[in-house]
Motif scaffolding. Structure first.
Motif, PDB file in Angstrom:
ATOM      1  N   LYS A 268       0.833  -1.205   0.000  1.00 43.07           N
ATOM      2  CA  LYS A 268       0.000   0.000   0.000  1.00 43.07           C
ATOM      3  C   LYS A 268       0.867   1.254   0.000  1.00 43.07           C
ATOM      4  N   VAL A 269       1.960   1.216   0.752  1.00 41.40           N
ATOM      5  CA  VAL A 269       2.876   2.358   0.774  1.00 41.40           C
ATOM      6  C   VAL A 269       3.583   2.483  -0.572  1.00 41.40           C
ATOM      7  N   LYS A 270       3.954   1.352  -1.139  1.00 44.48           N
ATOM      8  CA  LYS A 270       4.580   1.380  -2.474  1.00 44.48           C
ATOM      9  C   LYS A 270       3.640   2.016  -3.488  1.00 44.48           C
ATOM     10  N   GLU A 271       2.350   1.673  -3.398  1.00 52.67           N
ATOM     11  CA  GLU A 271       1.365   2.252  -4.306  1.00 52.67           C
ATOM     12  C   GLU A 271       1.258   3.767  -4.094  1.00 52.67           C
ATOM     13  N   TYR A 272       1.347   4.211  -2.838  1.00 53.17           N
ATOM     14  CA  TYR A 272       1.314   5.651  -2.553  1.00 53.17           C
ATOM     15  C   TYR A 272       2.441   6.362  -3.294  1.00 53.17           C
ATOM     16  N   TYR A 273       3.645   5.818  -3.193  1.00 49.76           N
ATOM     17  CA  TYR A 273       4.775   6.429  -3.901  1.00 49.76           C
ATOM     18  C   TYR A 273       4.563   6.385  -5.412  1.00 49.76           C
ATOM     19  N   ASP A 274       4.003   5.284  -5.898  1.00 51.05           N
ATOM     20  CA  ASP A 274       3.765   5.146  -7.328  1.00 51.05           C
ATOM     21  C   ASP A 274       2.755   6.183  -7.809  1.00 51.05           C
ATOM     22  N   ILE A 275       1.677   6.377  -7.043  1.00 52.36           N
ATOM     23  CA  ILE A 275       0.660   7.377  -7.406  1.00 52.36           C
ATOM     24  C   ILE A 275       1.285   8.764  -7.514  1.00 52.36           C
ATOM     25  N   HIS A 276       2.279   9.035  -6.651  1.00 49.46           N
ATOM     26  CA  HIS A 276       2.920  10.352  -6.642  1.00 49.46           C
ATOM     27  C   HIS A 276       4.147  10.423  -7.547  1.00 49.46           C
ATOM     28  N   GLY A 277       4.320   9.411  -8.390  1.00 48.28           N
ATOM     29  CA  GLY A 277       5.397   9.434  -9.376  1.00 48.28           C
ATOM     30  C   GLY A 277       6.778   9.271  -8.789  1.00 48.28           C
ATOM     31  N   ARG A 278       6.864   8.625  -7.606  1.00 50.95           N
ATOM     32  CA  ARG A 278       8.168   8.491  -6.958  1.00 50.95           C
ATOM     33  C   ARG A 278       8.350   7.078  -6.403  1.00 50.95           C
ATOM     34  N   VAL A 279       7.963   6.083  -7.183  1.00 49.46           N
ATOM     35  CA  VAL A 279       7.993   4.709  -6.682  1.00 49.46           C
ATOM     36  C   VAL A 279       9.398   4.285  -6.278  1.00 49.46           C
ATOM     37  N   GLU A 280      10.406   4.923  -6.854  1.00 48.32           N
ATOM     38  CA  GLU A 280      11.792   4.589  -6.494  1.00 48.32           C
ATOM     39  C   GLU A 280      12.125   4.947  -5.058  1.00 48.32           C
ATOM     40  N   GLU A 281      11.316   5.780  -4.430  1.00 49.11           N
ATOM     41  CA  GLU A 281      11.551   6.165  -3.037  1.00 49.11           C
ATOM     42  C   GLU A 281      11.004   5.134  -2.046  1.00 49.11           C
ATOM     43  N   TYR A 282      10.271   4.144  -2.541  1.00 51.43           N
ATOM     44  CA  TYR A 282       9.720   3.128  -1.635  1.00 51.43           C
ATOM     45  C   TYR A 282      10.819   2.194  -1.152  1.00 51.43           C
ATOM     46  N   LYS A 283      10.733   1.833   0.117  1.00 54.30           N
ATOM     47  CA  LYS A 283      11.612   0.830   0.698  1.00 54.30           C
ATOM     48  C   LYS A 283      10.810   0.006   1.692  1.00 54.30           C
ATOM     49  N   GLU A 284      10.891  -1.311   1.565  1.00 53.26           N
ATOM     50  CA  GLU A 284      10.183  -2.158   2.510  1.00 53.26           C
ATOM     51  C   GLU A 284      10.895  -2.115   3.859  1.00 53.26           C
ATOM     52  N   LEU A 285      10.147  -1.869   4.899  1.00 53.23           N
ATOM     53  CA  LEU A 285      10.688  -1.820   6.255  1.00 53.23           C
ATOM     54  C   LEU A 285       9.906  -2.779   7.134  1.00 53.23           C
ATOM     55  N   ASN A 286      10.627  -3.573   7.884  1.00 53.73           N
ATOM     56  CA  ASN A 286      10.019  -4.493   8.839  1.00 53.73           C
ATOM     57  C   ASN A 286      10.960  -4.667  10.016  1.00 53.73           C
ATOM     58  N   PRO A 287      10.447  -4.915  11.210  1.00 54.24           N
ATOM     59  CA  PRO A 287      11.338  -5.286  12.309  1.00 54.24           C
ATOM     60  C   PRO A 287      11.958  -6.654  12.034  1.00 54.24           C
ATOM     61  N   GLY A 288      13.021  -6.984  12.783  1.00 52.58           N
ATOM     62  CA  GLY A 288      13.706  -8.251  12.583  1.00 52.58           C
ATOM     63  C   GLY A 288      12.886  -9.427  13.081  1.00 52.58           C
ATOM     64  N   ALA A 289      13.463 -10.633  12.919  1.00 50.46           N
ATOM     65  CA  ALA A 289      12.770 -11.862  13.341  1.00 50.46           C
ATOM     66  C   ALA A 289      12.432 -11.818  14.824  1.00 50.46           C
ATOM     67  N   VAL A 290      13.360 -11.327  15.626  1.00 49.10           N
ATOM     68  CA  VAL A 290      13.113 -11.098  17.053  1.00 49.10           C
ATOM     69  C   VAL A 290      13.569  -9.679  17.357  1.00 49.10           C
ATOM     70  N   THR A 291      12.655  -8.854  17.808  1.00 44.89           N
ATOM     71  CA  THR A 291      12.951  -7.434  18.041  1.00 44.89           C
ATOM     72  C   THR A 291      12.535  -7.062  19.451  1.00 44.89           C
ATOM     73  N   TYR A 292      13.424  -6.364  20.128  1.00 47.20           N
ATOM     74  CA  TYR A 292      13.109  -5.930  21.498  1.00 47.20           C
ATOM     75  C   TYR A 292      12.706  -4.455  21.502  1.00 47.20           C
ATOM     76  N   TYR A 293      11.635  -4.175  22.255  1.00 48.32           N
ATOM     77  CA  TYR A 293      11.160  -2.801  22.436  1.00 48.32           C
ATOM     78  C   TYR A 293      11.140  -2.462  23.921  1.00 48.32           C
ATOM     79  N   ASP A 294      11.363  -1.188  24.215  1.00 51.02           N
ATOM     80  CA  ASP A 294      11.407  -0.729  25.609  1.00 51.02           C
ATOM     81  C   ASP A 294      10.031  -0.654  26.257  1.00 51.02           C
ATOM     82  N   GLY A 295       9.007  -0.827  25.486  1.00 54.79           N
ATOM     83  CA  GLY A 295       7.642  -0.828  25.975  1.00 54.79           C
ATOM     84  C   GLY A 295       6.723  -1.143  24.824  1.00 54.79           C
ATOM     85  N   CYS A 296       5.438  -1.254  25.089  1.00 50.22           N
ATOM     86  CA  CYS A 296       4.486  -1.563  24.028  1.00 50.22           C
ATOM     87  C   CYS A 296       3.142  -0.912  24.310  1.00 50.22           C
TER      88      CYS A 296
END
Length: 761
Positions: A268-296
């Motif tokens: 969906k984010v990739k499509e947003y960039y594509d709609i705005h003519g800047r699909v090259e600015e898209y980058k997939e971001l995800n946390p790692g397989a195991v990610t620690y957070y200081d709170g939730c």
């Protein structure tokens, strides 16, 4: 609806939460086949990866960040560029966008607003920047459309600089932090904590992004759960939200007092960039397989109901259902809270807004970086289509956040649907959000899909006996209220078919009107200076010893930057440091300016080489008392200035003027129990002001007292964290102040007297 974890958490495969504790390692191993120490897993946050890519220090505990892009609007860019010019600016080293969405109306103060715009245009030409003319786009919508990029970092001089939903870590800071970037310096902070915002479920029809945002703010603001941390949005619920919906939540994270935000990204984010003519600015971001957070912060989207943040803070939240069911009790409670916020200056009433058992509001506004998005306005149009907002007090105004959005709303018929009801559709403008447009009538009550509802931020003036107020709501419930001609209504109470039209971005609008240097500077261009644009006055270096007079004492639980330097019509004077300073604390403590200027006479006498006691008679007994223990204090080794005390100053806007105006009037320090935001404390430091801390409890001084701080320069030079000070009243009464952590550069800035002096050498 919203749950806060008492400890840190591990996120496994982006979907499963494991609470930290003695059994966490065993659960990770036995249930998921994963092993990771807390330290290793903390490096798997999206925030850590982006900060690592932008850190130049080589030490991830002490960050020195360089941003990819910068952005400012027309009540901040003049001061920023003037400061940078005074410090040696030759060219913008990174893309710098100057938008004009605050002083757009050019209706106050003669030519001064348009003069600022011409200053911005000529600076964009001279130094190689981008200039967005008035009414084209609000700052943050333009940044989403044209500046954002996956894994990138943007620094803006507006506090709502938040583009995390697009995979961009963005931060809003005071102008001096942008000056540092313009001079190829760095943004220096300790590695921030990272808190997961775990979304699950799907919002009910009629629930919008502001509802989710207010539900979160209501849970985390008062306890400081995410204060100066990064909010990282994860979990299966993210996938259920459109990008516009995510943006609407993300922009409001500023009101939690977090440092920044980042979201996992998808198609969906990739499509947003594509709609705005800047699909090259898209980058997939995800946390790692195991990610620690200081709170939730755990958010079940399916349980979120239409919300309302009552006056006078975005955290003063209720469900609309709860408010309607307990109307008189809640309104009475809001009136009691207002006694603190307004210091009893006016008689504030909400209960008289109740008609036949229902809450009647005077005004609805859907606007700006929070409310002016495409989907918000389309859904609002669906709700009011074929209805009338009525011919009584209630009015409805809608401000699309950019001209491309406006154009698409014209093409798909939504503008016509809105206007037919009696609503007014206006151009892209931030005015309703900060008191420069649509100020309600006296005693008026406005519901707004904007960002803030602080006292008088809507434009009323306590000093003139005026009071009106704002409650924050989502565009959908504002439209539902409009459909009921001003009687408060949740969008979920109406059966509406939402059409959800697709958005098409028209890039030719910007191509035809926006000046883009493409990074090419033209030194031959002469900057246009209107008569209101003034240079910063000279500022002295930190003296060896300091005498301070307490000239304002504020005991509100939180003091906003709006209260320190009001927004609205005062914004027109942001290019004139001396002119703007006359408004300092004008709505909170109107006597402040006179008191500060009286003390400043003494410092000016010192700088002129004359005796300060000759211009301020009340200093004579002060120095007599000081000389009983410190006979050496006197000519050549003492500075005289003012300070304020506030319990927790600096919530809200990033505007540097909240600090610089005090400095211009001779302020040397603030004294606080704590500082509401990192950015306000940074503003103080960058203007050479000492961010003193004092323990909570009874103060050893009162308003009007003189304080003596011996050896203050030595304290800064020797990196001491605490120091002794004295109340001077017939003698010297000792008490303790603290400074908190300061970087070497921050100490140097304070010693020099301000950032401008620091860069001048």
């Amino acid at each position: 609806m919203v749950k806060l974890y008492d400890s840190g958490v591990y996120l496994v495969h982006g979907t499963e939460l494991v609470e930290d504790g003695p059994q966490a390692a065993a659960v990770l191993q036995n249930k998921y086949g994963q092993t990771a120490t807390r330290e290793e897993a903390a490096k798997n946050t999206m925030a850590y990866g982006i900060l690592k890519d932008h850190n130049t220090s080589g030490n991830m505990e002490k960050l020195q960040v360089k941003f990819d892009k910068l952005t400012s609007h027309d009540i901040t860019f003049v001061g920023i560029i003037q400061t940078a010019r005074a410090s040696g600016l030759e060219k913008f080293p990174v893309p710098y966008v100057l938008t004009n969405c605050h002083n757009s109306l050019c209706a106050v103060g003669g030519t001064i607003n348009e003069d600022d715009h011409m200053f911005g245009l000529t600076c964009a030409k001279k130094y190689g920047g981008v200039y967005v003319p008035p009414h084209q786009a609000v700052i943050h919508q333009y940044a989403r459309e044209m500046l954002s990029g996956g894994g990138k970092m943007i620094l803006g001089s507006d506090s709502h600089t938040r583009y995390g939903a697009l995979g961009t870590m963005a931060m809003g800071e005071g102008g001096p932090e942008l000056v540092k970037q313009l001079l190829n310096k760095t943004y220096d902070i300790n590695m921030p904590g990272v808190v997961a915002v775990y979304l699950t479920g799907t919002p009910d029809k009629g629930v919008g992004p502001q509802d989710v945002a207010l539900a979160i703010i209501g849970e985390v603001f008062g306890n400081g759960y995410v204060n100066n941390k990064v909010m990282e949005f994860v979990g299966p619920g993210v996938d259920q939200l459109s990008v516009d919906f995510r943006i609407g939540i993300d922009v409001m994270t500023t009101e939690t007092t977090c440092l920044s935000s980042i979201w996992k990204t998808d198609e969906k984010v990739k499509e947003y960039y594509d709609i705005h003519g800047r699909v090259e600015e898209y980058k997939e971001l995800n946390p790692g397989a195991v990610t620690y957070y200081d709170g939730c912060v755990y958010v079940d989207l399916s349980q979120v109901k239409p919300m309302i943040a009552m006056p006078f803070h975005p955290s003063n939240t209720y469900t609309i259902e709860e408010l309607n069911a307990n109307l008189m009790d809640i309104l009475e409670e809001c009136e009691k809270k207002a006694l603190v916020s307004l210091d009893g200056a006016v008689d504030f009433k909400l209960r008289d807004k109740v008609r036949n058992g229902k809450l009647y509001v005077d005004q609805g506004i859907i606007a700006g970086c929070a409310g002016g998005g495409f989907e918000n306005i389309c859904d609002a149009a669906d709700i009011v289509r074929g209805r009338s907002i009525g011919a009584d007090e209630f009015t409805l105004s809608v401000y699309p956040a950019s001209t491309p959005i406006y154009m698409e709303l014209v093409r798909n018929g939504c503008i016509a649907d809105l206007m037919e009801t009696g609503a007014i559709v206006k151009t892209a403008f931030c005015g309703p959000c900060f008191g420069a447009g649509d100020t309600p009538c006296n005693n008026g009550f406005s519901i707004r899909h904007t960002t803030r509802n602080f006292p008088n931020r809507e434009g009323s003036k306590l000093q003139s006996g005026q009071i009106s107020s704002v409650a924050l709501m989502d565009a959908r419930s504002i439209a539902a209220t409009a459909a009921n001609q001003g009687y408060l209504t949740a969008a979920t109470d109406l059966d509406v078919e939402y059409r959800g039209p697709k958005y098409h971005f028209d890039k030719t609008i910007y191509q035809n009107r926006i000046f883009d240097s493409h990074g090419v500077a033209d030194p031959s261009v002469e900057i246009k200076f209107g008569p209101n644009i003034k240079d910063w006055p000279a500022m002295s270096a930190l003296p060896e010893n300091m005498v301070l007079k307490v000239v304002s004492e504020i005991h509100d639980p939180v003091t906003t930057t709006d209260e320190l330097i009001p927004s609205g019509e005062t914004s027109s004077y942001r290019s004139n440091p001396l002119g703007l300073a006359e408004f300092t604390l004008s709505r909170k403590d109107p006597a402040y300016v006179g008191r500060a200027k009286e003390v400043q006479k003494a410092q000016k006498a010192i700088e002129a080489g004359t005796c300060p006691l000759d211009v301020l008679e009340e200093l004579k007994p002060v120095f007599q008392a000081i000389h009983t223990q410190y006979p050496e204090v006197g000519e050549g080794n003492v500075g005289i200035g003012s300070t304020i005390f506030a319990v927790k100053p600096g919530d809200g806007s990033a505007r540097e003027q909240a600090a610089s105006c005090q400095k211009v009037l001779g302020g040397w320090a603030n004294i606080a129990n704590e500082y509401a935001t990192k950015r306000y404390r940074s503003n103080l430091i960058n203007w050479g002001m000492l961010p003193f801390l004092i323990e909570k409890g009874d103060l050893p001084f009162k308003n009007g007292d003189y304080l003596f701080i011996p050896g203050i320069r030595e304290v800064i030079e020797q990196k001491k964290g605490q120091l002794k000070a004295y109340v001077v009243s017939g003698g010297l009464k000792e008490f303790e102040l603290k400074l908190g952590e300061l970087t070497d550069d921050e100490r140097s800035i304070i010693l020099k007297g301000c950032l401008i002096n620091y860069y001048r050498g």
